[in-house]
Enzyme design. Structure first.
Site, PDB file in Angstrom:
ATOM      1  CB  CYS A   1      -0.944  -0.021   1.186  1.00 26.69           C
ATOM      2  SG  CYS A   1      -1.827  -1.583   1.308  1.00 26.69           S
TER       3      CYS A   1
ATOM      4  CG  HIS B   1      -3.112   2.804   2.372  1.00 27.01           C
ATOM      5  ND1 HIS B   1      -3.801   2.508   1.216  1.00 27.01           N
ATOM      6  CD2 HIS B   1      -3.136   1.668   3.133  1.00 27.01           C
ATOM      7  CE1 HIS B   1      -4.229   1.263   1.272  1.00 27.01           C
ATOM      8  NE2 HIS B   1      -3.843   0.727   2.417  1.00 27.01           N
TER       9      HIS B   1
ATOM     10  CG  ASN C   1      -6.602  -1.656   1.727  1.00 27.80           C
ATOM     11  OD1 ASN C   1      -5.962  -1.206   0.767  1.00 27.80           O
ATOM     12  ND2 ASN C   1      -6.012  -2.087   2.824  1.00 27.80           N
TER      13      ASN C   1
HETATM   14  N1  COA Z   1     -17.388  -9.867  10.596  1.00 30.67           N
HETATM   15  C1  COA Z   1     -17.785 -10.061  11.883  1.00 30.67           C
HETATM   16  N2  COA Z   1     -16.927 -10.268  12.886  1.00 30.67           N
HETATM   17  C2  COA Z   1     -15.618 -10.278  12.584  1.00 30.67           C
HETATM   18  C3  COA Z   1     -15.146 -10.088  11.272  1.00 30.67           C
HETATM   19  C4  COA Z   1     -16.082  -9.876  10.261  1.00 30.67           C
HETATM   20  N3  COA Z   1     -15.747  -9.666   8.976  1.00 30.67           N
HETATM   21  N4  COA Z   1     -13.790 -10.137  11.282  1.00 30.67           N
HETATM   22  C5  COA Z   1     -13.433 -10.351  12.555  1.00 30.67           C
HETATM   23  N5  COA Z   1     -14.540 -10.455  13.348  1.00 30.67           N
HETATM   24  C6  COA Z   1     -14.607 -10.683  14.769  1.00 30.67           C
HETATM   25  C7  COA Z   1     -13.348 -11.301  15.330  1.00 30.67           C
HETATM   26  O1  COA Z   1     -13.341 -12.705  15.144  1.00 30.67           O
HETATM   27  C8  COA Z   1     -13.424 -10.896  16.776  1.00 30.67           C
HETATM   28  O2  COA Z   1     -14.320 -11.763  17.432  1.00 30.67           O
HETATM   29  P1  COA Z   1     -13.993 -12.284  18.930  1.00 30.67           P
HETATM   30  O3  COA Z   1     -13.985 -11.033  19.764  1.00 30.67           O
HETATM   31  O4  COA Z   1     -15.109 -13.195  19.206  1.00 30.67           O
HETATM   32  O5  COA Z   1     -12.669 -12.938  18.832  1.00 30.67           O
HETATM   33  C9  COA Z   1     -14.062  -9.522  16.723  1.00 30.67           C
HETATM   34  O6  COA Z   1     -14.699  -9.417  15.442  1.00 30.67           O
HETATM   35  C10 COA Z   1     -13.074  -8.403  16.874  1.00 30.67           C
HETATM   36  O7  COA Z   1     -11.956  -8.671  16.026  1.00 30.67           O
HETATM   37  P2  COA Z   1     -10.755  -7.698  15.902  1.00 30.67           P
HETATM   38  O8  COA Z   1      -9.729  -8.319  15.006  1.00 30.67           O
HETATM   39  O9  COA Z   1     -10.342  -7.245  17.252  1.00 30.67           O
HETATM   40  O10 COA Z   1     -11.485  -6.493  15.175  1.00 30.67           O
HETATM   41  P3  COA Z   1     -10.891  -5.093  14.840  1.00 30.67           P
HETATM   42  O11 COA Z   1     -11.721  -4.067  15.462  1.00 30.67           O
HETATM   43  O12 COA Z   1      -9.412  -5.057  15.049  1.00 30.67           O
HETATM   44  O13 COA Z   1     -11.141  -5.009  13.279  1.00 30.67           O
HETATM   45  C11 COA Z   1      -9.921  -5.192  11.237  1.00 30.67           C
HETATM   46  C12 COA Z   1     -10.526  -5.940  12.394  1.00 30.67           C
HETATM   47  C13 COA Z   1      -9.257  -6.176  10.287  1.00 30.67           C
HETATM   48  C14 COA Z   1     -11.042  -4.473  10.503  1.00 30.67           C
HETATM   49  C15 COA Z   1      -8.924  -4.156  11.781  1.00 30.67           C
HETATM   50  O14 COA Z   1      -8.029  -4.781  12.663  1.00 30.67           O
HETATM   51  C16 COA Z   1      -8.166  -3.490  10.717  1.00 30.67           C
HETATM   52  O15 COA Z   1      -8.707  -2.815   9.881  1.00 30.67           O
HETATM   53  N6  COA Z   1      -6.826  -3.605  10.731  1.00 30.67           N
HETATM   54  C17 COA Z   1      -5.977  -3.011   9.760  1.00 30.67           C
HETATM   55  C18 COA Z   1      -6.152  -3.771   8.512  1.00 30.67           C
HETATM   56  C19 COA Z   1      -5.566  -3.039   7.350  1.00 30.67           C
HETATM   57  O16 COA Z   1      -5.894  -1.924   7.145  1.00 30.67           O
HETATM   58  N7  COA Z   1      -4.731  -3.728   6.616  1.00 30.67           N
HETATM   59  C20 COA Z   1      -4.122  -3.228   5.484  1.00 30.67           C
HETATM   60  C21 COA Z   1      -3.104  -2.233   5.906  1.00 30.67           C
HETATM   61  S1  COA Z   1      -2.406  -1.536   4.586  1.00 30.67           S
END
Ligand code: COA
Length: 322
Positions: A111, A247, A277
């Site tokens: 990215c 980004h 993204n």
């Molecule tokens: N739908 C529903 N629930 C989901 C899910 C989805 N698509 N994906 C994950 N969950 C659940 C998890 O399993 C977790 O459940 P649990 O509490 O029972 O274990 C809960 O939601 C919270 O998960 P968590 O990983 O803590 O969520 P988050 O708030 O961190 O959001 C992302 C997850 C991926 C959206 C977030 O971490 C993120 O955006 N990270 C950066 C990713 C990114 O931008 N990557 C590219 C960078 S260039």
């Protein structure tokens, strides 16, 4: 002196909303919007690859600027999702556009790719090595995402953006920075064969895998600091920056960066809510959207910062003159 003299973007036709994912993974529209801000994204067609999207973004650049690209002497395609590892995507673009006598290389910096591409193009043009360089961020991430992984597949979309860099009588590029935490390489990867990074086991199944929480923390903890350093390097303050274009990974990441900087959100164009993204295409998409909506205009000072797999980042402050 080097300048961005033309700009174009392309998104595939197929719009996919969050309900699409409810059919095969345990997720829902509300969760996706509240955690990421994403409402829709675009999916490329079967048989439509990164170089195809790149060519369409260049066609948009030509249509909007009237520029002749037949004498482009270098093409840089920034991508995480090349048509194939070899030949590189830039060579496919060269062939499809029929450009002769042209060097071709891909920048493989996830990215952060598009901003790294601008840095390289600036170096080429400013040093006189090449005169006319196309920098294209293009991705077909939906072809390399794991549809069984609900923590990642809901994030990505396909798109392309292109910029033409040429010599000019004033300098458009004001300052650059970049940096990498290779120690966090295993937090965001795509592996076809190797099964570890930094001694940490990874899944070599050829799909994007990420530790979302770790990437989130790294971005929010580091990018505001890197933006401040870049502004200082340029001899400016945040008040001198008309727009910051980070980004578009996740709206929550953008909001956290903006809050840390105490910068107005209305001067932070994003593309993630409409297009997901799109990795190396996300910054050009956000700029194009802002321009369309009466935001970024000629004469504005724009700070772009890409960040992602590596984990790596690249920033640039540019006088926007088109
Ligand atoms: N739908 C529903 N629930 C989901 C899910 C989805 N698509 N994906 C994950 N969950 C659940 C998890 O399993 C977790 O459940 P649990 O509490 O029972 O274990 C809960 O939601 C919270 O998960 P968590 O990983 O803590 O969520 P988050 O708030 O961190 O959001 C992302 C997850 C991926 C959206 C977030 O971490 C993120 O955006 N990270 C950066 C990713 C990114 O931008 N990557 C590219 C960078 S260039």
């Amino acid at each position: 002196m080097s300048q961005i003299t033309a700009f174009g973007t392309y998104v595939p036709e197929r719009i996919v909303d969050n309900h699409y994912f409810e059919e095969f993974i345990d997720t829902n529209d509300e969760w996706i919007i509240s955690r990421t801000g994403i409402k829709t994204r675009r999916f490329s067609k079967d048989g439509e690859y990164t170089s195809d999207l790149a060519v369409k973004a260049v066609n948009d650049l030509v249509e909007s600027s009237g520029k002749d690209i037949s004498d482009v002497d270098f093409i840089i395609v920034c991508t995480t999702s090349p048509d194939q590892p070899m030949p590189n995507s830039a060579s496919r673009v060269q062939y499809k556009l029929g450009i002769q006598n042209c060097g071709c290389n891909d920048v493989y910096a996830a990215c952060a790719g598009f901003v790294y591409g601008l840095q390289i193009a600036h170096g080429f043009v400013n040093s006189g090595i090449y005169r006319k360089v196309l920098v294209i961020g293009s991705e077909t991430l939906t072809k390399i995402m794991d549809l069984e992984d609900r923590t990642s597949c809901i994030l990505f979309g396909d798109a392309a953006g292109a910029a033409l860099i040429e010599p000019g009588d004033s300098e458009h590029f004001i300052a650059f920075n970049s940096g990498t935490n290779g120690d966090l390489g295993h937090d965001l990867y795509l592996s076809h064969k190797k099964n570890s990074i930094n001694g940490v086991g990874i899944n070599p199944h050829g799909k994007i895998v990420q530790n979302g929480r770790s990437v989130f923390k790294w971005a929010v903890g580091n990018i505001p600091k890197k933006i401040r350093e870049l502004v200082e390097k340029a001899g400016m303050t945040l008040d001198d920056i008309d727009y910051i274009v980070p980004h578009s990974a996740n709206l929550r990441i953008i909001e956290a960066i903006v809050k840390d900087l105490d910068y107005p959100m209305e001067r932070v164009p994003e593309s993630v809510t409409e297009f997901g993204n799109t990795s190396s295409a996300s910054i050009p998409l956000a700029i194009a959207k802002s321009k369309r909506n009466g935001g970024i205009k000629k004469g504005d000072t724009v700070l772009m910062i890409g960040f992602g797999g590596g984990l790596t980042f690249a920033g640039a402050i540019v006088k926007w003159e088109i």
